[in-house]
Motif scaffolding. Structure first.
Motif, PDB file in Angstrom:
ATOM      1  N   UNK A 305      31.617  -8.418  25.844  1.00 39.55           N
ATOM      2  CA  UNK A 305      32.290  -8.547  24.546  1.00 39.55           C
ATOM      3  C   UNK A 305      31.494  -9.323  23.502  1.00 39.55           C
ATOM      4  N   UNK A 306      30.748 -10.340  23.887  1.00 38.93           N
ATOM      5  CA  UNK A 306      30.095 -11.187  22.887  1.00 38.93           C
ATOM      6  C   UNK A 306      29.062 -10.427  22.069  1.00 38.93           C
ATOM      7  N   UNK A 307      28.224  -9.632  22.717  1.00 35.19           N
ATOM      8  CA  UNK A 307      27.183  -8.914  21.985  1.00 35.19           C
ATOM      9  C   UNK A 307      27.783  -7.886  21.031  1.00 35.19           C
ATOM     10  N   UNK A 308      28.850  -7.239  21.463  1.00 37.85           N
ATOM     11  CA  UNK A 308      29.516  -6.265  20.592  1.00 37.85           C
ATOM     12  C   UNK A 308      30.096  -6.945  19.362  1.00 37.85           C
ATOM     13  N   UNK A 309      30.710  -8.095  19.556  1.00 36.06           N
ATOM     14  CA  UNK A 309      31.291  -8.818  18.421  1.00 36.06           C
ATOM     15  C   UNK A 309      30.209  -9.328  17.476  1.00 36.06           C
ATOM     16  N   UNK A 310      29.110  -9.802  18.040  1.00 32.66           N
ATOM     17  CA  UNK A 310      28.025 -10.308  17.195  1.00 32.66           C
ATOM     18  C   UNK A 310      27.354  -9.188  16.403  1.00 32.66           C
ATOM     19  N   UNK A 311      27.225  -8.026  17.014  1.00 28.01           N
ATOM     20  CA  UNK A 311      26.532  -6.907  16.377  1.00 28.01           C
ATOM     21  C   UNK A 311      27.445  -6.102  15.452  1.00 28.01           C
ATOM     22  N   UNK A 312      28.702  -5.944  15.846  1.00 35.63           N
ATOM     23  CA  UNK A 312      29.614  -5.056  15.130  1.00 35.63           C
ATOM     24  C   UNK A 312      30.825  -5.757  14.531  1.00 35.63           C
ATOM     25  N   UNK A 313      30.888  -7.068  14.676  1.00 30.15           N
ATOM     26  CA  UNK A 313      32.077  -7.801  14.256  1.00 30.15           C
ATOM     27  C   UNK A 313      32.480  -7.567  12.807  1.00 30.15           C
ATOM     28  N   UNK A 314      31.511  -7.576  11.889  1.00 35.14           N
ATOM     29  CA  UNK A 314      31.835  -7.363  10.479  1.00 35.14           C
ATOM     30  C   UNK A 314      32.410  -5.971  10.257  1.00 35.14           C
ATOM     31  N   UNK A 315      31.852  -4.984  10.951  1.00 32.00           N
ATOM     32  CA  UNK A 315      32.375  -3.628  10.831  1.00 32.00           C
ATOM     33  C   UNK A 315      33.780  -3.527  11.420  1.00 32.00           C
ATOM     34  N   UNK A 316      34.014  -4.191  12.535  1.00 35.32           N
ATOM     35  CA  UNK A 316      35.357  -4.205  13.125  1.00 35.32           C
ATOM     36  C   UNK A 316      36.369  -4.740  12.119  1.00 35.32           C
ATOM     37  N   UNK A 317      36.011  -5.817  11.444  1.00 30.35           N
ATOM     38  CA  UNK A 317      36.929  -6.412  10.467  1.00 30.35           C
ATOM     39  C   UNK A 317      37.206  -5.453   9.318  1.00 30.35           C
ATOM     40  N   UNK A 318      36.172  -4.752   8.838  1.00 28.12           N
ATOM     41  CA  UNK A 318      36.363  -3.800   7.739  1.00 28.12           C
ATOM     42  C   UNK A 318      37.242  -2.623   8.147  1.00 28.12           C
ATOM     43  N   UNK A 319      37.248  -2.333   9.450  1.00 32.34           N
ATOM     44  CA  UNK A 319      38.100  -1.247   9.952  1.00 32.34           C
ATOM     45  C   UNK A 319      39.518  -1.721  10.236  1.00 32.34           C
TER      46      UNK A 319
END
Length: 330
Positions: A305-319
Motif C-alpha cells: 500500500x505505501x508505494x501505491x499511495x506515494x506514487x498515486x496518492x494525488x490522483x486518488x484524491x482527485x478521483x
C-alpha cells in the motif's frame, strides 16, 4: 523461506494491520471475459489440461458458462474478506481481437456499486481508434474520474513507443492520469498453435517503456507483471525513471525471478506496487504466497500500500477516493 504447506489461509486484515491496494484486478463479465475469450480458452487448456467444462469437451461455451455463474458480488466479497481494496481494470482490444471490450462504464459501475470493495477503477481505450480513443480517454478520466488507462499491447497489437500513439500519452500527461502497460510474456493464447496468433512479447518490450517515460517525464507509468524474459531490464528502467513503477501480477509469487525479489528487498523497495490479476489467480493463494516470500521487515507494507499511495496518492484524491483506511500508516 517458509515452505508452502499446511494452512493455506492468509492473514486476516486484523492480523495484518493494513488494507492492501490492488491496482490490477480483472472483473468477470456475464457472457465472457471480453475482449479475449478465445485466447483465454487456449490458456485454460494449457494451464489446466484436465479441464473439460460441463460439456466434457472444454468448449468456449463451457468457459463462458463459468463466467455467467460468477456474479460481481463474488469479486467484491473476495476483496472484502481479505481486506483488499481492488481496482478493476477495463480492457478494449476491439481492433486487435474483434471482441467487445470490458468497458469504462462497466468498471465505473462496479466501483460505484461496491465502493467498500473497489477503490476506484482503471479505464482503457482502443489505441487504433484515433480521435475516438482520445475523446473516450478524456471522458473516462475527467467525467468518470477513473484513475488512469490500462493497456494490454499483445491483444491490442501496438507498441507504446510508436509515435502514432503519442497523442494518447500527451493527453494523459496533461490530465495527470497514469497509465498501465503490459510488459513481457502473456498467458493469452499459451499452448495454442501459433499462440492463437498473438505476438506474446513483440509489443511488450521494456525498452519501449523507457522511451515513453523519457519523452513524457510527467506521465506516471506502471509496468505490469513480472516482465519475463526481461525482469532485470524493466527493473533498470524503473530504477532510471522516477515516473516508472513496477507491478507484481501475472505470476505466482513463489515463481518470482530472483532478481525481482532481490531488488524488491533492496534498491527498488520503493518501486513495486501490488497487483493480483484477480480473475486469473486465486486471491487467497496469491496473498499466502506473498507471506511466504523472504522479505525484509517493512517491505511488505511498502509493496502492499505505501508505494501505491506515494506514487498515486494525488490522483486518488482527485478521483474522490477515500484514503482514511491508511490514515497514520504512511
Amino acid at each position: 523461506m517458509a515452505k508452502p504447506e499446511g494452512d493455506r489461509t492468509p492473514k486476516t486484515l486484523e492480523e495484518r494491520g493494513f488494507h492492501i491496494i490492488d491496482v490490477h484486478a480483472h472483473p468477470f463479465v456475464k457472457g465472457g471475459y471480453p475482449p479475449a475469450m478465445k485466447a483465454m480458452l487456449a490458456s485454460r487448456k494449457y494451464t489446466q489440461p484436465h479441464w473439460v467444462g460441463k460439456s466434457g469437451k472444454g468448449t468456449l461455451e463451457d468457459l463462458k458458462a463459468e463466467f455467467d455463474e460468477t456474479g460481481h458480488e463474488v469479486m467484491a466479497n473476495d476483496a472484502r474478506s481479505h481486506g483488499v481494496k481492488m481496482q478493476p481494470v477495463a480492457w478494449d482490444a476491439t481492433s486487435g481481437m474483434g471482441e467487445p471490450p470490458t468497458s469504462n462504464d462497466f468498471v465505473y459501475g462496479l466501483w460505484k456499486e461496491f465502493p467498500d470493495a473497489f477503490f476506484g477503477a482503471w479505464g482503457s481505450v482502443d489505441p487504433w481508434q484515433g480521435q475516438n480513443a482520445l475523446h473516450e480517454a478524456e471522458r473516462a478520466i475527467t467525467e468518470l474520474k477513473l484513475i488512469g488507462l490500462k493497456f494490454q499491447q499483445c491483444t491490442q497489437k501496438f507498441r507504446v513507443n510508436d509515435r502514432r500513439f503519442y497523442p494518447l500519452w500527451d493527453l494523459c500527461q496533461q490530465l495527470e492520469a497514469p497509465v498501465q502497460f503490459h510488459i513481457g510474456y502473456t498467458g493469452m493464447g499459451s499452448g495454442a498453435p501459433g499462440g492463437d496468433g498473438l505476438y506474446s512479447m513483440t509489443y511488450c518490450q521494456p525498452l519501449d517503456v523507457d522511451e515513453v517515460a523519457a519523452d513524457f517525464p510527467r506521465l506516471k507509468i506502471i509496468a505490469l507483471h513480472v516482465g519475463e524474459p526481461w525482469p532485470e531490464v524493466i527493473n533498470h528502467v524503473a530504477m532510471h525513471k522516477t515516473n516508472v513503477m513496477r507491478e507484481t501480477s501475472g505470476m505466482w509469487p513463489k515463481y518470482f525471478p530472483q532478481c525481482m525479489t532481490y531488488d524488491m528487498n533492496r534498491r527498488l523497495q520503493d518501486k513495486f506496487i501490488f497487483g493480483s490479476e484477480w480473475g486469473v489467480f486465486k486471491l487467497s493463494e496469491i496473498l499466502k504466497q506473498w507471506e511466504e516470500l523472504d522479505l525484509r521487515p517493512g517491505i511488505m507494507e511498502k509493496v502492499m500500500y505505501k508505494n501505491a499511495l506515494n506514487f498515486l496518492g494525488e490522483r486518488f484524491e482527485k478521483c474522490g477516493l477515500d484514503l482514511s483506511p491508511w490514515k497514520g500508516l504512511v
